[in-house]
Design a protein around this motif. Sequence first.
Motif, PDB file in Angstrom:
ATOM      1  N   LEU A   3       0.844  -1.193   0.000  1.00 54.65           N
ATOM      2  CA  LEU A   3       0.000   0.000   0.000  1.00 54.65           C
ATOM      3  C   LEU A   3       0.877   1.239   0.000  1.00 54.65           C
ATOM      4  CD1 LEU A   3      -2.618  -1.021   2.711  1.00 54.65           C
ATOM      5  CD2 LEU A   3      -2.841  -1.185   0.230  1.00 54.65           C
ATOM      6  N   TYR A   4       0.359   2.318  -0.566  1.00 54.99           N
ATOM      7  CA  TYR A   4       1.091   3.581  -0.688  1.00 54.99           C
ATOM      8  C   TYR A   4       0.145   4.720  -0.354  1.00 54.99           C
ATOM      9  CZ  TYR A   4       3.314   7.505  -3.137  1.00 54.99           C
ATOM     10  OH  TYR A   4       3.883   8.705  -3.460  1.00 54.99           O
ATOM     11  N   ARG A   5       0.637   5.669   0.423  1.00 57.67           N
ATOM     12  CA  ARG A   5      -0.132   6.881   0.673  1.00 57.67           C
ATOM     13  C   ARG A   5       0.820   8.053   0.859  1.00 57.67           C
ATOM     14  NH1 ARG A   5      -1.852   6.301   6.936  1.00 57.67           N
ATOM     15  NH2 ARG A   5      -2.887   8.263   6.536  1.00 57.67           N
ATOM     16  N   VAL A   6       0.302   9.246   0.655  1.00 58.06           N
ATOM     17  CA  VAL A   6       1.074  10.462   0.844  1.00 58.06           C
ATOM     18  C   VAL A   6       0.390  11.278   1.935  1.00 58.06           C
ATOM     19  CG1 VAL A   6       1.924  12.594  -0.201  1.00 58.06           C
ATOM     20  CG2 VAL A   6       1.879  10.496  -1.536  1.00 58.06           C
ATOM     21  N   LEU A   7       1.144  11.556   2.977  1.00 52.45           N
ATOM     22  CA  LEU A   7       0.645  12.383   4.073  1.00 52.45           C
ATOM     23  C   LEU A   7       1.029  13.825   3.777  1.00 52.45           C
ATOM     24  CD1 LEU A   7       1.900  10.082   6.961  1.00 52.45           C
ATOM     25  CD2 LEU A   7      -0.355  10.090   5.887  1.00 52.45           C
ATOM     26  N   THR A   8       0.110  14.755   3.974  1.00 49.31           N
ATOM     27  CA  THR A   8       0.387  16.161   3.717  1.00 49.31           C
ATOM     28  C   THR A   8      -0.134  17.010   4.871  1.00 49.31           C
ATOM     29  OG1 THR A   8      -1.699  16.509   2.553  1.00 49.31           O
ATOM     30  CG2 THR A   8       0.197  15.866   1.213  1.00 49.31           C
ATOM     31  N   GLY A   9       0.397  18.204   4.980  1.00 49.84           N
ATOM     32  CA  GLY A   9      -0.096  19.125   5.994  1.00 49.84           C
ATOM     33  C   GLY A   9       0.836  20.301   6.159  1.00 49.84           C
ATOM     34  N   PRO A  10       0.480  21.207   7.055  1.00 52.42           N
ATOM     35  CA  PRO A  10       1.364  22.328   7.345  1.00 52.42           C
ATOM     36  C   PRO A  10       2.629  21.814   8.038  1.00 52.42           C
ATOM     37  CG  PRO A  10      -0.508  22.332   8.849  1.00 52.42           C
ATOM     38  CD  PRO A  10      -0.748  21.242   7.852  1.00 52.42           C
ATOM     39  N   ASP A  11       3.717  22.528   7.876  1.00 51.52           N
ATOM     40  CA  ASP A  11       4.988  22.140   8.487  1.00 51.52           C
ATOM     41  C   ASP A  11       4.957  22.533   9.963  1.00 51.52           C
ATOM     42  OD1 ASP A  11       7.553  21.282   8.907  1.00 51.52           O
ATOM     43  OD2 ASP A  11       8.510  22.993   7.919  1.00 51.52           O
ATOM     44  N   ASP A  12       4.323  21.669  10.767  1.00 51.24           N
ATOM     45  CA  ASP A  12       4.220  21.932  12.202  1.00 51.24           C
ATOM     46  C   ASP A  12       4.249  20.609  12.967  1.00 51.24           C
ATOM     47  OD1 ASP A  12       1.712  20.783  11.845  1.00 51.24           O
ATOM     48  OD2 ASP A  12       0.609  22.645  12.157  1.00 51.24           O
ATOM     49  N   SER A  13       4.127  20.673  14.272  1.00 51.33           N
ATOM     50  CA  SER A  13       4.205  19.456  15.078  1.00 51.33           C
ATOM     51  C   SER A  13       3.042  18.507  14.773  1.00 51.33           C
ATOM     52  CB  SER A  13       4.239  19.790  16.565  1.00 51.33           C
ATOM     53  OG  SER A  13       3.038  20.422  16.964  1.00 51.33           O
ATOM     54  N   GLY A  14       1.891  19.038  14.356  1.00 48.63           N
ATOM     55  CA  GLY A  14       0.763  18.180  13.999  1.00 48.63           C
ATOM     56  C   GLY A  14       1.106  17.242  12.863  1.00 48.63           C
ATOM     57  N   PHE A  15       1.863  17.747  11.884  1.00 53.48           N
ATOM     58  CA  PHE A  15       2.284  16.891  10.774  1.00 53.48           C
ATOM     59  C   PHE A  15       3.232  15.811  11.279  1.00 53.48           C
ATOM     60  CE2 PHE A  15       5.152  15.669   7.358  1.00 53.48           C
ATOM     61  CZ  PHE A  15       4.240  15.197   6.440  1.00 53.48           C
ATOM     62  N   CYS A  16       4.149  16.175  12.161  1.00 58.86           N
ATOM     63  CA  CYS A  16       5.074  15.184  12.726  1.00 58.86           C
ATOM     64  C   CYS A  16       4.304  14.092  13.469  1.00 58.86           C
ATOM     65  CB  CYS A  16       6.071  15.867  13.651  1.00 58.86           C
ATOM     66  SG  CYS A  16       7.179  16.998  12.793  1.00 58.86           S
ATOM     67  N   HIS A  17       3.263  14.475  14.195  1.00 55.77           N
ATOM     68  CA  HIS A  17       2.445  13.485  14.890  1.00 55.77           C
ATOM     69  C   HIS A  17       1.712  12.584  13.897  1.00 55.77           C
ATOM     70  CE1 HIS A  17       3.092  14.752  19.012  1.00 55.77           C
ATOM     71  NE2 HIS A  17       2.958  15.998  18.616  1.00 55.77           N
ATOM     72  N   LYS A  18       1.259  13.146  12.780  1.00 53.78           N
ATOM     73  CA  LYS A  18       0.572  12.353  11.748  1.00 53.78           C
ATOM     74  C   LYS A  18       1.516  11.289  11.185  1.00 53.78           C
ATOM     75  CE  LYS A  18      -1.952  14.607   8.669  1.00 53.78           C
ATOM     76  NZ  LYS A  18      -2.403  15.335   7.455  1.00 53.78           N
ATOM     77  N   VAL A  19       2.746  11.680  10.886  1.00 54.22           N
ATOM     78  CA  VAL A  19       3.730  10.726  10.361  1.00 54.22           C
ATOM     79  C   VAL A  19       4.091   9.703  11.435  1.00 54.22           C
ATOM     80  CG1 VAL A  19       6.074  10.462   9.443  1.00 54.22           C
ATOM     81  CG2 VAL A  19       4.628  12.345   8.655  1.00 54.22           C
ATOM     82  N   SER A  20       4.285  10.150  12.669  1.00 55.32           N
ATOM     83  CA  SER A  20       4.625   9.229  13.763  1.00 55.32           C
ATOM     84  C   SER A  20       3.511   8.210  13.987  1.00 55.32           C
ATOM     85  CB  SER A  20       4.895  10.007  15.053  1.00 55.32           C
ATOM     86  OG  SER A  20       6.045  10.801  14.915  1.00 55.32           O
ATOM     87  N   ALA A  21       2.258   8.641  13.899  1.00 55.91           N
ATOM     88  CA  ALA A  21       1.127   7.722  14.058  1.00 55.91           C
ATOM     89  C   ALA A  21       1.141   6.664  12.961  1.00 55.91           C
ATOM     90  CB  ALA A  21      -0.192   8.485  14.048  1.00 55.91           C
ATOM     91  N   ALA A  22       1.421   7.074  11.713  1.00 54.59           N
ATOM     92  CA  ALA A  22       1.496   6.111  10.608  1.00 54.59           C
ATOM     93  C   ALA A  22       2.636   5.123  10.847  1.00 54.59           C
ATOM     94  CB  ALA A  22       1.678   6.837   9.279  1.00 54.59           C
ATOM     95  N   LEU A  23       3.786   5.607  11.293  1.00 59.82           N
ATOM     96  CA  LEU A  23       4.915   4.709  11.549  1.00 59.82           C
ATOM     97  C   LEU A  23       4.576   3.718  12.655  1.00 59.82           C
ATOM     98  CD1 LEU A  23       7.868   7.266  11.377  1.00 59.82           C
ATOM     99  CD2 LEU A  23       7.182   5.606   9.633  1.00 59.82           C
ATOM    100  N   SER A  24       3.842   4.161  13.677  1.00 61.17           N
ATOM    101  CA  SER A  24       3.485   3.265  14.782  1.00 61.17           C
ATOM    102  C   SER A  24       2.498   2.188  14.341  1.00 61.17           C
ATOM    103  CB  SER A  24       2.911   4.060  15.957  1.00 61.17           C
ATOM    104  OG  SER A  24       1.593   4.503  15.679  1.00 61.17           O
ATOM    105  N   LYS A  25       1.822   2.402  13.195  1.00 59.59           N
ATOM    106  CA  LYS A  25       0.880   1.412  12.657  1.00 59.59           C
ATOM    107  C   LYS A  25       1.530   0.521  11.598  1.00 59.59           C
ATOM    108  CE  LYS A  25      -3.181   4.275  13.434  1.00 59.59           C
ATOM    109  NZ  LYS A  25      -4.275   5.025  12.794  1.00 59.59           N
ATOM    110  N   GLY A  26       2.857   0.616  11.466  1.00 66.01           N
ATOM    111  CA  GLY A  26       3.567  -0.277  10.558  1.00 66.01           C
ATOM    112  C   GLY A  26       3.905   0.296   9.194  1.00 66.01           C
ATOM    113  N   TRP A  27       3.535   1.547   8.935  1.00 66.39           N
ATOM    114  CA  TRP A  27       3.905   2.185   7.672  1.00 66.39           C
ATOM    115  C   TRP A  27       5.387   2.541   7.737  1.00 66.39           C
ATOM    116  CZ3 TRP A  27       0.461   2.931   3.624  1.00 66.39           C
ATOM    117  CH2 TRP A  27      -0.874   2.665   3.903  1.00 66.39           C
ATOM    118  N   THR A  28       6.063   2.573   6.581  1.00 67.51           N
ATOM    119  CA  THR A  28       7.468   2.966   6.532  1.00 67.51           C
ATOM    120  C   THR A  28       7.630   4.156   5.594  1.00 67.51           C
ATOM    121  OG1 THR A  28       7.933   1.372   4.780  1.00 67.51           O
ATOM    122  CG2 THR A  28       8.335   0.647   7.028  1.00 67.51           C
TER     123      THR A  28
END
Length: 68
Positions: A3-28
Amino acid sequence: MQLYRVLTGPDDSGFCHKVSAALSKGWTLHGDPSYAHDPASGSMRVAQAVTKTVEGKTYSPEMKLGEQ
């Protein structure tokens, strides 16, 4: 299945949390993040591609990728 997805958002801590949440669910992470200036808001936007291998599923456009 890959599977492939692109995460987008403003360059802020919320975006970092979005990426961290995806990584914690097994995304790389897939490639480097991309940055662009949004002239309408006067802020920077960021995008990061992520991938995930899942077993026993068949791809469908109706899949909610964030829930995988």
